[in-house]
Scaffold this active site. Sequence first.
Site, PDB file in Angstrom:
ATOM      1  N   ASN A 144      10.102 -14.952   8.374  1.00  0.00           N
ATOM      2  CA  ASN A 144       9.725 -15.157   6.973  1.00  0.00           C
ATOM      3  C   ASN A 144       9.294 -16.606   6.784  1.00  0.00           C
ATOM      4  O   ASN A 144      10.042 -17.430   6.258  1.00  0.00           O
ATOM      5  CB  ASN A 144      10.907 -14.795   6.069  1.00  0.00           C
ATOM      6  CG  ASN A 144      11.338 -13.349   6.254  1.00  0.00           C
ATOM      7  OD1 ASN A 144      10.606 -12.425   5.945  1.00  0.00           O
ATOM      8  ND2 ASN A 144      12.539 -13.160   6.787  1.00  0.00           N
ATOM      9  N   ASN A 199      10.872  -7.868  -2.469  1.00  0.00           N
ATOM     10  CA  ASN A 199      11.036  -7.737  -1.028  1.00  0.00           C
ATOM     11  C   ASN A 199      10.479  -6.374  -0.635  1.00  0.00           C
ATOM     12  O   ASN A 199      11.017  -5.344  -1.043  1.00  0.00           O
ATOM     13  CB  ASN A 199      12.526  -7.855  -0.662  1.00  0.00           C
ATOM     14  CG  ASN A 199      12.817  -7.359   0.745  1.00  0.00           C
ATOM     15  OD1 ASN A 199      11.971  -7.442   1.636  1.00  0.00           O
ATOM     16  ND2 ASN A 199      14.007  -6.825   0.943  1.00  0.00           N
ATOM     17  N   MET A 247       9.995  -6.966   4.662  1.00  0.00           N
ATOM     18  CA  MET A 247       9.246  -8.207   4.582  1.00  0.00           C
ATOM     19  C   MET A 247       9.819  -9.045   3.448  1.00  0.00           C
ATOM     20  O   MET A 247       9.945  -8.560   2.336  1.00  0.00           O
ATOM     21  CB  MET A 247       7.770  -7.905   4.328  1.00  0.00           C
ATOM     22  CG  MET A 247       7.159  -6.976   5.371  1.00  0.00           C
ATOM     23  SD  MET A 247       5.522  -6.429   4.937  1.00  0.00           S
ATOM     24  CE  MET A 247       4.600  -7.891   5.331  1.00  0.00           C
ATOM     25  N   CYS A 248      10.203 -10.259   3.762  1.00  0.00           N
ATOM     26  CA  CYS A 248      10.843 -11.190   2.829  1.00  0.00           C
ATOM     27  C   CYS A 248      12.349 -10.957   2.785  1.00  0.00           C
ATOM     28  O   CYS A 248      12.843  -9.874   3.076  1.00  0.00           O
ATOM     29  CB  CYS A 248      10.261 -11.126   1.424  1.00  0.00           C
ATOM     30  SG  CYS A 248       8.474 -11.245   1.350  1.00  0.00           S
ATOM     31  N   ARG A 249      13.045 -11.986   2.397  1.00  0.00           N
ATOM     32  CA  ARG A 249      14.475 -11.947   2.105  1.00  0.00           C
ATOM     33  C   ARG A 249      14.658 -12.678   0.787  1.00  0.00           C
ATOM     34  O   ARG A 249      13.999 -13.691   0.527  1.00  0.00           O
ATOM     35  CB  ARG A 249      15.309 -12.644   3.179  1.00  0.00           C
ATOM     36  CG  ARG A 249      15.155 -12.127   4.604  1.00  0.00           C
ATOM     37  CD  ARG A 249      15.985 -10.872   4.877  1.00  0.00           C
ATOM     38  NE  ARG A 249      15.299  -9.661   4.460  1.00  0.00           N
ATOM     39  CZ  ARG A 249      15.824  -8.423   4.555  1.00  0.00           C
ATOM     40  NH1 ARG A 249      17.054  -8.268   5.011  1.00  0.00           N
ATOM     41  NH2 ARG A 249      15.132  -7.381   4.175  1.00  0.00           N
TER      42      ARG A 249
END
Length: 271
Positions: free
Chosen positions: A41, A115, A1-3
Amino acid sequence: MCRHLAYVGPEEPLGRLLTEPEHSLLRQSWAPRRQRYGTVNADGFGVGWYAPQDPVPARYRRAGPIWADPSFADLARVVRSGAVLAAVRDATVAGADGEAAAAPFASGRWLFSHNGAVAGWPDSAAPLVSALPPVELLSLEARTDSAFVWALVLHRLRAGDEPAEALGASVRRLAEAAPASRLNLLLTDGATIAATAWGDSLWYRTEPGRGTVVASEPYDDDPLWQEVPDRTVLTASRAGVLLAPLEDPASSPTLDSVRAGAPPSPKEPCT
């Protein structure tokens, strides 16, 4: 989850790092190539950067998707910096914190991003609350797992830990309290980058004259990109990159087992 992504090196327009490459952070907001958890995202984004002769970074954060903000496209075209940290967010759980929940988080000269996710949030974090003074808990930017992780890291930085030390110690404590957590952390002071690979992908690219980039995934197909092994802490600067292993609490013997002469528990696989 997230970059997320951090850069230190010669001054570059933000767009050359964040929007122009074929698989840039902009594209990763809707089509990441190596994201293991989540797909889009679009729950917020942010970028922090440093100006010459000023150790305190500026930030631009929004609650919506990066592709929907024409003002950011204009900003990325003209703003230049030799040190950047940026992130696009996929929220762990729904919340009302909006822009305040978007990385990078900041304090003084530091920028930070997380992240991943703290498993069992928020119940799993309860044993760690006592590690923070009440004023630091009350100062959390958002009621999210990432903001809490940042508070743990910042507390150690203020106590005198080096960046890699602060990240490594915080990851071990969180992994012990919530073993299934994914804890890829990214921290910069504008001169160096520290990061952890713990449960998700992390890559770096470094070359004399081109600076060093540390990112969740490569933004192009340059063969200089190197993957960081899981359970690793990374320290990077304009001079190069150092990697060191991070001990997993799940693989360490307990005090009782040592006393009894029992072998350590086997390391749990990343899920």
